[in-house]
Every structure is written in C-alpha cells, then in structure tokens.
Design an enzyme around this catalytic site. Structure first.
Site, PDB file in Angstrom:
ATOM      1  N   TYR A  41     -25.212 -10.005  16.159  1.00 57.91           N
ATOM      2  CA  TYR A  41     -25.629 -10.502  17.469  1.00 57.91           C
ATOM      3  C   TYR A  41     -24.496 -10.826  18.440  1.00 57.91           C
ATOM      4  O   TYR A  41     -24.546 -10.464  19.597  1.00 57.91           O
ATOM      5  CB  TYR A  41     -26.504 -11.751  17.270  1.00 57.91           C
TER       6      TYR A  41
ATOM      7  N   ASN B 115     -11.224 -21.018  18.981  1.00 58.33           N
ATOM      8  CA  ASN B 115     -12.599 -20.620  18.686  1.00 58.33           C
ATOM      9  C   ASN B 115     -12.896 -20.991  17.240  1.00 58.33           C
ATOM     10  O   ASN B 115     -12.181 -20.561  16.335  1.00 58.33           O
ATOM     11  CB  ASN B 115     -12.768 -19.106  18.883  1.00 58.33           C
ATOM     12  N   GLY B 116     -13.940 -21.800  17.012  1.00 58.74           N
ATOM     13  CA  GLY B 116     -14.304 -22.189  15.661  1.00 58.74           C
ATOM     14  C   GLY B 116     -14.590 -23.670  15.561  1.00 58.74           C
ATOM     15  O   GLY B 116     -14.674 -24.377  16.561  1.00 58.74           O
TER      16      GLY B 116
ATOM     17  N   GLY C 290     -19.145 -17.146  26.043  1.00 62.08           N
ATOM     18  CA  GLY C 290     -19.197 -18.484  26.621  1.00 62.08           C
ATOM     19  C   GLY C 290     -19.323 -18.409  28.118  1.00 62.08           C
ATOM     20  O   GLY C 290     -18.544 -17.716  28.771  1.00 62.08           O
TER      21      GLY C 290
ATOM     22  N   CYS D  96     -17.220 -19.609  21.799  1.00 57.42           N
ATOM     23  CA  CYS D  96     -16.297 -19.286  22.875  1.00 57.42           C
ATOM     24  C   CYS D  96     -15.520 -18.015  22.551  1.00 57.42           C
ATOM     25  O   CYS D  96     -15.658 -17.426  21.488  1.00 57.42           O
ATOM     26  CB  CYS D  96     -15.310 -20.426  23.104  1.00 57.42           C
TER      27      CYS D  96
END
Length: 507
Positions: free
Chosen positions: A295, A152-153, A75, A47
């Site tokens: 990426y 996030n994580g 996301g 996300c």
C-alpha cells in the site's frame, strides 16, 4: 510509541491530534458507532525523508522541493528542509503540502548549498505545533545550528532513553521520539560523527531511517532490521541522493545505486573523499515492512530490488489462484488496488474495468458531524460508473481491510448501482494487530479482522464471497520470509512495547 513524557491530563484536550483525541472521543462507543465516527479507513504511513550531498554547491532548494514532492504520498500535513552552506545550517518547516510550503519561502537563494535534508510529515498523534515538524536541529552555546536530522519510523525504547537523558540534564523541546535520536547524536559528537551515530544506534531500538547533516558533513543510517526503506542514488560522481523511495531519485534525475543496508551508516568524512560506508553490525537480516509493497510505496518505486507495481499485480494473480470465482468484471479500488485487479484479470480472463472514479483532491481533514452526511462521504471519495456495473457479477479488489468501514460503504454503493453479485478480494492478509514501527494503525479492538472470522466479516460486509491473500502466498510473491509481517501475524522483528502510546510516535 511509548512516549508519555509528561502528565497529559494537565494539558487542554485540543493539544493533541488524531489518535489521542480519537481515543478519548470514541473509547465509550460501540463498534457500529465507531464505524460511523471514522470517515477514513486506511493504514497511514508516517513520513518520507530525503537528502542530497555534493562536493559542489547545488540548487538544493529545487532538488529538495522535487524530491519531497515525489514523497508527498508519505506525509501531507507538514514538511521542512535543512540546508548546509559554507559552514552554516538554515532550516525552514511549516504545515501544509510541499508546494505550499516552498511557495511561502520568500528568498529561495538562501537555501542553496552543498547539502540538504528534507521531511514530509504525517501526524499520527501529538499536537501540530511547529516544534514537532522536521527536520529537527540542535544548537550550540552561540545559538548556531550544528546538527539536523529527519527520521522515518518509531523507537520502542524512546521513553526510557528520554528519561535517562533528562536525568543527565538534557532539555527536550518536542514530544517526538526523533528528538531522542538527535540528542543522543549530539551528546556523543566528541566521538566523531561516525562514532556518535554508532553509539546512538547501539542505544535506540525500533524502526528508523534517518538522514542528517552537520555544518560540514552529511550522513544517513538505517535500523538493524531495515524495517523502514532507505535508498541511495547519484546525480553525478560528486552528488549523492538518499530517499525513502526510489521515485524520489527519479524526481531529481538521480540514478538508483542500491538500498542502504540494515545497520549501515553512510557519511562524509574530512579524511576521505566521497561517501563512506560503515556497518555497525555485519550480521543483520533485512526485514523491510511488507506493507510498503502492498500500500504505502508509490507503484513506480523499487525497494530492495523489488518493483512495487509488479508485487501488486502478482498479488492479484495469486489471489485468483487462491480463490477463483465466476464473474463478469473485475474492478480495483484506486489507487493501490488497481494493479492487483489488473493481475486478477490477466490470470482469470475476467475483463478489468476502471469504473471506480477517485476524487484525488480529498485530504484527511474532513469533519462530518451528521450520519446523513457520512453516508455521502464514500461517494465523494469513490464514485462508480453505474452503466458498467448494473446487473453484473463483480469482483472488487482492494489492498486491505482495516476497520471495514469503507469496505462496507463501498459495497453499499455497488449494490445501489445495481450490481448482481459482489465478490470481495483483499490482496493483503487479514490485519489482526496494530503496528508500532512507523505505521498509523487503529488499536486491536478496532481492527475488524482481529475481532471477526472470515465468515462473520463476509456477512458484515454483505458480499457473496470474501477472501484474503494468505501470508504464505505473500511470502512467495515477495520472494522471502525476511520481511516484517507483524500486522498479519503479531510477530515483530523487535520487541513489542508493553503499551502503545496515545501520543506522538515520532515520524
């Protein structure tokens, strides 16, 4: 992550998305059968988070919309915002892309205020119920929102912490580890905001970048290893912006200030003006995820002072040095393989040709029941300009090889286009281990480089040569060994939990 908080065998099968359902449906399949099952073959980010705080009222509706739109690549399944205005917090979140969710808001004016946080969600597992969408919020006894966060994580000790909190009487309303962070902060608010966050960070383990607000304060903080990115910017001297990537700062007209440090809390205070900073630990070593550069991040982003596009171009140049080959053209798999292909072309003198055409409107929701239709899927996603390839010796550059499914089908497309030779280059090292720190990866059994050596994989892909960027060369490009290389080395900055969960990993 390790978040088996209830007996899932009692729940209907449709209650879970993605990884849990895929595991159940494919655990009996062979490698070849699994290759046919999965139409997608990339590691996916969890996300993006975004936040704005100002001493004056702002058009927080538009700012959050623009910021989250810039983070849409992180996301695409749901998004949401929480806005603070005059001591009240309002929240809206729903399934869908950023622009679709914001278009559905009937009264944008009520989401204007001085502070806003937002989230774009990619679901790794767990259901798609709205209670798992972010931002999360906590209410007081008067049913008023007093605290909201976006994360996030992944936490590695969320199961243990959740059980401890439940034993103390804390009621959980979702299956995400993000709620563990929320409830710990809420529990410790009597220590003051900074004290509550510090106490939370000293309890939680794993990877996390968090933005949040109370009814009159804003805050953001990052884990002790800085695994997931978080940057700080400013629109003016009174308006600060925090986001997963610097491209979101650009999207709202903010100037990049710096990256938030590992173990750092930035926050507003009743007693001091502006944004304050506090280091929970002052001996942290930044180990940001290397795959952000390979990426995940947008090429126009800068993370930890390193431009993503430059890393990708240098990786193409480096893999030419590492594994030169004679060829007629170089092509890159869009999008992240293209800068590397340009770098390979610059270093080798072999012409770069943008001859793989990507359909940019493909999502992740395809259901492809028949083998015949699956064979056509890669052509739908990537289609070659045949006249540019026929009878040519081609070097194809991709960011990574995960399952190998897409790579194998892409090779078949090139062979059908009449390519004479195919030399495959991956500008990431072989992916041999799953990630449990904020990336959606297959299990080790399904990671092709964990189960085949390079020659076996070359034969499987049916290419004339195959090479991966070495870890040493990746370290040289990034300029430091202080990154998370866990998916390449199986050595992680934090302790690996005993078992990867098959339910919601947080986001």
């Amino acid at each position: 992550m390790d978040l088996e908080f209830q007996d899932y065998s009692t729940l209907p099968k449709y209650a879970f998305q993605n990884r849990y359902q895929e595991f159940e449906e494919t655990k009996h399949l062979s490698k070849e059968e699994k290759d046919e099952y999965y139409p997608f073959d990339k590691m996916e980010e969890e996300c993006g988070v975004f936040g704005v705080h100002s001493t004056e009222n702002q058009d927080t509706f538009s700012l959050s919309q623009f910021g989250l739109f810039a983070l849409q690549h992180r996301g695409q399944e749901a998004c949401g915002i929480a806005v603070g205005n005059n001591g009240k917090i309002l929240s809206v979140k729903d399934e869908g892309l950023v622009l679709d969710v914001f278009k559905s808001i009937e009264d944008p004016q009520q989401y204007m205020g001085s502070t806003v946080i937002g989230h774009t969600r990619y679901t790794t597992a767990g259901d798609k119920k709205k209670y798992n969408f972010q931002p999360f919020f906590a209410k007081n006894e008067y049913d008023q929102i007093i605290l909201s966060i976006a994360h996030n994580g992944n936490l590695t000790n969320a199961k243990q912490l959740r059980k401890e909190l439940e034993d103390e009487g804390v009621v959980f309303r979702a299956t995400s580890d993000t709620e563990v962070i929320l409830r710990l902060i809420q529990k410790n608010l009597d220590l003051g905001l900074r004290g509550a966050i510090k106490a939370t960070m000293e309890k939680i383990e794993g990877a996390y970048s968090v933005v949040g607000l109370t009814r009159n304060k804003f805050f953001a903080f990052r884990d002790f290893n800085g695994i997931r990115p978080l940057v700080l910017g400013a629109i003016d001297e009174n308006t600060f912006v925090v986001a997963s990537e610097s491209c979101a700062l650009d999207g709202v007209g903010a100037q990049y200030v710096r990256d938030i440090l590992p173990g750092e809390i930035v926050y507003t205070s009743d007693n001091e003006e502006g944004l304050q900073s506090y280091l929970v630990k002052d001996d942290c070593v930044n180990k940001i995820c290397a795959f952000e550069y390979i990426y995940f991040a947008r090429p126009d982003s800068t993370l930890e002072g390193i431009n993503v596009h430059e890393v990708r171009e240098k990786s193409g140049m480096k893999i030419w040095e590492q594994a030169p080959v004679e060829a007629d053209i170089v092509i890159g798999v869009p999008d992240s393989g293209v800068p590397a292909a340009i770098g390979f072309s610059k270093a080798s003198g072999i012409p770069f040709r943008p001859v793989l055409i990507k359909n940019r409107y493909i999502g992740r929701s395809f259901i492809i029941p028949s083998q015949e239709m699956r064979e056509h899927f890669v052509n739908l996603k990537l289609n070659p300009i045949v006249s540019e390839m026929k009878d040519k010796r081609v070097v194809i550059i991709d960011d990574s090889i995960v399952r190998g499914t897409t790579s194998k089908r892409l090779v078949k497309i090139l062979k059908n286009a009449g390519v004479k030779e195919i030399h495959f280059r991956s500008v990431s090292p072989p992916i041999i281990a799953p990630c449990f720190l904020g990336i959606d990866t297959p299990t080790k059994d399904d990671l092709i480089s964990a189960n085949m050596n390079k020659e076996e994989l070359r034969q499987y892909l049916d290419v004339d040569s195959l090479e991966f960027l070495s870890v040493d060369n990746l370290i040289e490009i990034l300029g430091s060994p202080n990154h998370c290389f866990g998916c390449f080395t199986e050595k992680y900055p934090v302790k690996n939990p005993d078992e990867l969960a098959l339910v919601d990993q947080g986001d």
